[in-house]
Design a protein around this motif. Structure first.
Motif, PDB file in Angstrom:
ATOM      1  N   LEU A 180     -41.661  -4.771  15.922  1.00 14.80           N
ATOM      2  CA  LEU A 180     -41.399  -4.236  14.590  1.00 14.80           C
ATOM      3  C   LEU A 180     -42.161  -5.012  13.505  1.00 14.80           C
ATOM      4  CD1 LEU A 180     -37.562  -3.585  14.838  1.00 14.80           C
ATOM      5  CD2 LEU A 180     -39.378  -1.880  14.762  1.00 14.80           C
ATOM      6  N   LEU A 181     -42.709  -6.144  13.861  1.00 10.94           N
ATOM      7  CA  LEU A 181     -43.470  -6.923  12.897  1.00 10.94           C
ATOM      8  C   LEU A 181     -44.860  -6.357  12.683  1.00 10.94           C
ATOM      9  CD1 LEU A 181     -42.499 -10.552  13.962  1.00 10.94           C
ATOM     10  CD2 LEU A 181     -41.277  -8.946  12.504  1.00 10.94           C
ATOM     11  N   GLY A 208     -44.340   0.344   3.040  1.00  8.64           N
ATOM     12  CA  GLY A 208     -45.783   0.384   3.245  1.00  8.64           C
ATOM     13  C   GLY A 208     -46.143   1.299   4.400  1.00  8.64           C
ATOM     14  N   ALA A 209     -46.927   0.770   5.350  1.00  3.26           N
ATOM     15  CA  ALA A 209     -47.356   1.569   6.498  1.00  3.26           C
ATOM     16  C   ALA A 209     -46.336   1.556   7.632  1.00  3.26           C
ATOM     17  CB  ALA A 209     -48.699   1.048   7.012  1.00  3.26           C
ATOM     18  N   HIS A 210     -45.256   0.808   7.477  1.00  6.06           N
ATOM     19  CA  HIS A 210     -44.269   0.663   8.545  1.00  6.06           C
ATOM     20  C   HIS A 210     -43.051   1.535   8.260  1.00  6.06           C
ATOM     21  CE1 HIS A 210     -46.604  -2.756   9.967  1.00  6.06           C
ATOM     22  NE2 HIS A 210     -46.585  -3.226   8.731  1.00  6.06           N
ATOM     23  N   GLY A 237     -44.526  -2.991  -2.015  1.00 11.35           N
ATOM     24  CA  GLY A 237     -43.961  -1.900  -2.804  1.00 11.35           C
ATOM     25  C   GLY A 237     -42.479  -1.709  -2.532  1.00 11.35           C
ATOM     26  N   GLU A 238     -42.043  -0.468  -2.606  1.00 17.25           N
ATOM     27  CA  GLU A 238     -40.629  -0.165  -2.464  1.00 17.25           C
ATOM     28  C   GLU A 238     -40.240   0.127  -1.017  1.00 17.25           C
ATOM     29  OE1 GLU A 238     -38.979   1.576  -6.657  1.00 17.25           O
ATOM     30  OE2 GLU A 238     -39.669   3.034  -5.184  1.00 17.25           O
ATOM     31  N   ILE A 239     -39.039  -0.273  -0.668  1.00 19.87           N
ATOM     32  CA  ILE A 239     -38.442   0.104   0.616  1.00 19.87           C
ATOM     33  C   ILE A 239     -37.642   1.377   0.385  1.00 19.87           C
ATOM     34  CG2 ILE A 239     -36.795  -0.540   2.406  1.00 19.87           C
ATOM     35  CD1 ILE A 239     -37.474  -3.444   1.888  1.00 19.87           C
ATOM     36  N   GLY A 288     -31.297   1.567  10.046  1.00 20.42           N
ATOM     37  CA  GLY A 288     -32.585   1.143  10.587  1.00 20.42           C
ATOM     38  C   GLY A 288     -32.952  -0.223  10.053  1.00 20.42           C
ATOM     39  N   GLU A 289     -34.064  -0.776  10.548  1.00 27.72           N
ATOM     40  CA  GLU A 289     -34.482  -2.100  10.104  1.00 27.72           C
ATOM     41  C   GLU A 289     -35.970  -2.120   9.818  1.00 27.72           C
ATOM     42  OE1 GLU A 289     -34.446  -3.886  14.686  1.00 27.72           O
ATOM     43  OE2 GLU A 289     -33.076  -4.675  13.176  1.00 27.72           O
TER      44      GLU A 289
END
Length: 284
Positions: free
Chosen positions: A282-283, A197-199, A246-248, A236-237
């Motif tokens: 990171l959240l 997503g946005a992250h 959606g997709e990672i 990475g995490e």
């Protein structure tokens, strides 16, 4: 004057509760806690065997996962099924775009997936002088990608976030080996990124860190030798919230310094629950 009796504690408490009540209470813990609790008393031991308890630790889509398995999974109880799924289970074989390996993280029941290199975008993979497919023993998938010679190294993979556990921080790893005659893979210009997503997160990595690097502790953290004989490098995490973003996307690239590279054997990307403490930033 009445005297208070001391000594052995009363048998009331958990031992007086119906088995289903104890199972219900244990379902709010974790598989690791349940196994430890079963050593404490007979009431815990009995409750720790129930299907109702272990059903709560199995993923809600376990039936769908089993239907995708390459080979049937034999089990006589939900507890036995849980521990069967703590071992790699090949799913979607014959469907190259989705070939994956699934398993549960033993202590928590969180989902782990490994993605086959055959499902990924590997630049120049179809050019025989640059890459070739090989088959090595003790490998999760039947084929691995061996790098013969390229100057542009770029690998991309992805997984639907709905397949993973919700409210969970995940770490992505690159699973690989280096041939004895490998070269050009120790560059500090290699990059890894993971996005949902946005992250997103981007990191500098190296498949073969320089032996003269000062930060040995950081190197040990980044690259580990696995029990199956492969190396894994942390990429990475990312935090998977509701599993509906959606997709990672996972990317490894070495395209800044266009020197020739050889000797990488790529087995896939693995994404599994992060064990270390979650960074709240990171959240998002």
């Amino acid at each position: 004057m009445a005297t208070e009796k001391r000594g052995r504690p009363s048998t009331c408490g958990f031992s007086m509760l119906p088995e289903e009540c104890v199972s219900y209470l244990l379902s709010f813990t974790s598989p690791r806690d349940v196994c430890r609790s079963s050593l404490v008393s007979k009431s815990f031991l009995a409750a720790a065997q129930t299907d109702v308890l272990w059903e709560s630790f199995l993923p809600s889509d376990v039936a769908e996962i089993l239907s995708r398995a390459t080979h049937p999974v034999d089990y006589s109880s939900r507890k036995e099924l849980y521990f069967c799924l703590c071992h790699p289970l090949l799913v979607d074989e014959g469907r190259l775009l989705t070939l994956q390996s699934f398993q549960l993280e033993r202590s928590t029941g969180k989902k782990t997936y490994m993605l086959s290199p055959e499902t990924m975008g590997i630049t120049w993979m179809d050019t025989p002088q640059y890459w070739r497919w090989i088959s090595l023993p003790h490998s999760r998938f039947s084929r691995q990608a061996e790098l013969l010679s390229v100057c542009w190294l770029h690998i991309t993979g992805s997984i639907d976030s709905r397949l993973l556990s919700q409210k969970t921080m995940y770490t992505a790893y690159m699973i690989y080996k280096l041939n004895p005659d490998s070269y050009g893979l120790d560059s500090n210009s290699q990059k890894a990124s993971i996005k949902l997503g946005a992250h997103s997160q981007e990191n500098r990595v190296s498949l073969e860190p320089d032996d003269e690097e000062d930060d040995e502790e950081e190197e040990e953290k980044q690259i580990q030798l696995r029990g199956d004989g492969w190396l894994e490098m942390e990429l990475g995490e990312i935090y998977n919230d509701q599993g509906d973003e959606g997709e990672i996307a996972i990317i490894f690239s070495d395209v800044e310094e266009l020197h020739w590279k050889k000797g990488l054997v790529f087995a896939g990307f693995e994404i599994r629950p992060t064990k270390r403490k979650v960074d709240v930033e990171l959240l998002g």
